[in-house]
Design a protein around this motif. Structure first.
Motif, PDB file in Angstrom:
ATOM      1  N   LYS A  10       0.805  -1.168   0.023  1.00 38.01           N
ATOM      2  CA  LYS A  10      -0.096   0.056  -0.057  1.00 38.01           C
ATOM      3  C   LYS A  10       0.890   1.241  -0.006  1.00 38.01           C
ATOM      4  O   LYS A  10       0.439   2.166  -0.448  1.00 38.01           O
ATOM      5  CB  LYS A  10      -0.949   0.189   1.159  1.00 38.01           C
ATOM      6  CG  LYS A  10      -0.282  -0.040   2.597  1.00 38.01           C
ATOM      7  CD  LYS A  10      -1.262  -0.310   3.574  1.00 38.01           C
ATOM      8  CE  LYS A  10      -0.537  -0.454   4.990  1.00 38.01           C
ATOM      9  NZ  LYS A  10      -1.636  -0.988   6.029  1.00 38.01           N
ATOM     10  N   TRP A  11       2.174   1.066   0.396  1.00 36.98           N
ATOM     11  CA  TRP A  11       3.068   2.459   0.610  1.00 36.98           C
ATOM     12  C   TRP A  11       3.787   2.561  -0.779  1.00 36.98           C
ATOM     13  O   TRP A  11       4.148   3.647  -0.958  1.00 36.98           O
ATOM     14  CB  TRP A  11       3.743   2.290   1.707  1.00 36.98           C
ATOM     15  CG  TRP A  11       3.356   2.133   3.126  1.00 36.98           C
ATOM     16  CD1 TRP A  11       3.122   1.362   3.938  1.00 36.98           C
ATOM     17  CD2 TRP A  11       2.508   3.153   3.563  1.00 36.98           C
ATOM     18  NE1 TRP A  11       2.332   1.513   5.051  1.00 36.98           N
ATOM     19  CE2 TRP A  11       1.884   2.646   4.727  1.00 36.98           C
ATOM     20  CE3 TRP A  11       2.296   4.741   3.339  1.00 36.98           C
ATOM     21  CZ2 TRP A  11       1.114   3.518   5.734  1.00 36.98           C
ATOM     22  CZ3 TRP A  11       1.544   5.385   4.044  1.00 36.98           C
ATOM     23  CH2 TRP A  11       0.880   4.810   5.374  1.00 36.98           C
ATOM     24  N   THR A  12       3.913   1.375  -1.475  1.00 36.26           N
ATOM     25  CA  THR A  12       4.879   1.716  -2.596  1.00 36.26           C
ATOM     26  C   THR A  12       4.271   2.438  -3.704  1.00 36.26           C
ATOM     27  O   THR A  12       4.927   2.822  -4.631  1.00 36.26           O
ATOM     28  CB  THR A  12       5.399   0.262  -3.216  1.00 36.26           C
ATOM     29  OG1 THR A  12       4.062  -0.646  -3.489  1.00 36.26           O
ATOM     30  CG2 THR A  12       6.090  -0.374  -2.374  1.00 36.26           C
ATOM     31  N   SER A  13       3.079   2.326  -3.981  1.00 40.13           N
ATOM     32  CA  SER A  13       2.318   3.264  -4.772  1.00 40.13           C
ATOM     33  C   SER A  13       2.383   4.695  -4.710  1.00 40.13           C
ATOM     34  O   SER A  13       2.148   5.415  -5.596  1.00 40.13           O
ATOM     35  CB  SER A  13       0.829   2.865  -4.721  1.00 40.13           C
ATOM     36  OG  SER A  13       0.369   3.228  -3.686  1.00 40.13           O
ATOM     37  N   ILE A  14       2.896   5.080  -3.521  1.00 37.64           N
ATOM     38  CA  ILE A  14       2.954   6.327  -3.125  1.00 37.64           C
ATOM     39  C   ILE A  14       4.189   6.860  -3.870  1.00 37.64           C
ATOM     40  O   ILE A  14       4.488   8.037  -4.287  1.00 37.64           O
ATOM     41  CB  ILE A  14       3.044   6.767  -1.732  1.00 37.64           C
ATOM     42  CG1 ILE A  14       1.731   6.533  -1.186  1.00 37.64           C
ATOM     43  CG2 ILE A  14       3.314   8.076  -1.534  1.00 37.64           C
ATOM     44  CD1 ILE A  14       1.558   6.574   0.411  1.00 37.64           C
ATOM     45  N   PHE A  15       5.175   6.197  -3.793  1.00 33.21           N
ATOM     46  CA  PHE A  15       6.550   6.697  -4.277  1.00 33.21           C
ATOM     47  C   PHE A  15       6.966   6.755  -5.677  1.00 33.21           C
ATOM     48  O   PHE A  15       6.313   5.678  -6.345  1.00 33.21           O
ATOM     49  CB  PHE A  15       7.801   5.707  -3.968  1.00 33.21           C
ATOM     50  CG  PHE A  15       7.945   5.594  -2.360  1.00 33.21           C
ATOM     51  CD1 PHE A  15       8.432   6.813  -1.581  1.00 33.21           C
ATOM     52  CD2 PHE A  15       7.648   4.658  -1.489  1.00 33.21           C
ATOM     53  CE1 PHE A  15       8.557   6.962  -0.402  1.00 33.21           C
ATOM     54  CE2 PHE A  15       7.852   4.639  -0.091  1.00 33.21           C
ATOM     55  CZ  PHE A  15       8.268   5.777   0.539  1.00 33.21           C
ATOM     56  N   LEU A  16       7.520   7.968  -6.299  1.00 29.52           N
ATOM     57  CA  LEU A  16       7.533   8.008  -7.726  1.00 29.52           C
ATOM     58  C   LEU A  16       8.929   7.447  -7.813  1.00 29.52           C
ATOM     59  O   LEU A  16       9.770   7.275  -7.117  1.00 29.52           O
ATOM     60  CB  LEU A  16       7.539   9.454  -8.172  1.00 29.52           C
ATOM     61  CG  LEU A  16       6.343  10.215  -7.838  1.00 29.52           C
ATOM     62  CD1 LEU A  16       6.509  11.677  -8.012  1.00 29.52           C
ATOM     63  CD2 LEU A  16       5.230   9.651  -8.964  1.00 29.52           C
ATOM     64  N   PRO A  17       9.161   7.097  -9.043  1.00 24.25           N
ATOM     65  CA  PRO A  17      10.464   6.231  -9.483  1.00 24.25           C
ATOM     66  C   PRO A  17      11.589   7.214  -9.325  1.00 24.25           C
ATOM     67  O   PRO A  17      12.886   6.762  -8.419  1.00 24.25           O
ATOM     68  CB  PRO A  17      10.453   6.198 -11.114  1.00 24.25           C
ATOM     69  CG  PRO A  17       9.009   6.107 -11.408  1.00 24.25           C
ATOM     70  CD  PRO A  17       8.164   6.784 -10.216  1.00 24.25           C
ATOM     71  N   GLU A  18      11.531   8.701  -9.182  1.00 19.97           N
ATOM     72  CA  GLU A  18      12.599   9.474  -8.928  1.00 19.97           C
ATOM     73  C   GLU A  18      12.868   9.037  -7.202  1.00 19.97           C
ATOM     74  O   GLU A  18      13.862   9.339  -6.876  1.00 19.97           O
ATOM     75  CB  GLU A  18      12.202  10.901  -9.302  1.00 19.97           C
ATOM     76  CG  GLU A  18      11.881  11.165 -10.658  1.00 19.97           C
ATOM     77  CD  GLU A  18      10.740  10.925 -11.138  1.00 19.97           C
ATOM     78  OE1 GLU A  18       9.991  10.761 -10.253  1.00 19.97           O
ATOM     79  OE2 GLU A  18      10.659  10.641 -12.253  1.00 19.97           O
ATOM     80  N   HIS A  19      11.772   9.173  -6.607  1.00 15.41           N
ATOM     81  CA  HIS A  19      12.021   8.933  -5.153  1.00 15.41           C
ATOM     82  C   HIS A  19      12.542   7.856  -4.829  1.00 15.41           C
ATOM     83  O   HIS A  19      13.531   7.740  -3.874  1.00 15.41           O
ATOM     84  CB  HIS A  19      10.438   9.042  -4.379  1.00 15.41           C
ATOM     85  CG  HIS A  19       9.827  10.246  -4.558  1.00 15.41           C
ATOM     86  ND1 HIS A  19       8.538  10.375  -4.577  1.00 15.41           N
ATOM     87  CD2 HIS A  19      10.091  11.494  -4.572  1.00 15.41           C
ATOM     88  CE1 HIS A  19       8.093  11.623  -4.484  1.00 15.41           C
ATOM     89  NE2 HIS A  19       9.248  12.301  -4.634  1.00 15.41           N
TER      90      HIS A  19
END
Length: 109
Positions: A10-19
């Motif tokens: 559920k938390w991985t969808s918040i991160f952008l590839p740049e993050h």
């Protein structure tokens, strides 16, 4: 109906590839900033023991490098006491456990 938790998904969808890339870069920098604790072989440790005993008996100055809190520290002076049961020595007011010692050198007078 049961409640199903998605865990970390559920938390991985918040991160952008740049993050994600920046977090990996920061972790790599942190890992490389700290030097790993060097391994001491038995022959080298035997040499350290001999030097410690000699310096303690004669009152000769010595330099001891030890590993504490992910960094190499250094202390020089006369060994004040050796505690073989507790596994440590005291030099220049600093208590150094034997397991933290990575280098011992006798200082020429």
């Amino acid at each position: 109906m049961t409640l199903r938790d998605r865990g970390t998904m559920k938390w991985t969808s918040i991160f952008l590839p740049e993050h994600v890339a920046e977090l990996r870069r920061l972790k790599s920098e942190i890992d490389h900033a700290y030097v790993r604790n060097p391994a001491i072989d038995p022959e080298q440790w035997s040499d350290f023991e001999s030097k410690i005993q000699y310096a303690y008996r004669t009152g000769m100055d010595c330099e001891i490098r030890y590993w504490r809190n992910w960094t190499a520290e250094r202390v020089s002076g006369v060994i004040e006491s050796v505690d073989p049961v507790g596994g440590s020595l005291r030099i220049d007011g600093v208590i150094v456990p034997f397991r933290e010692i990575v280098w011992v050198a006798l200082e020429d007078v």
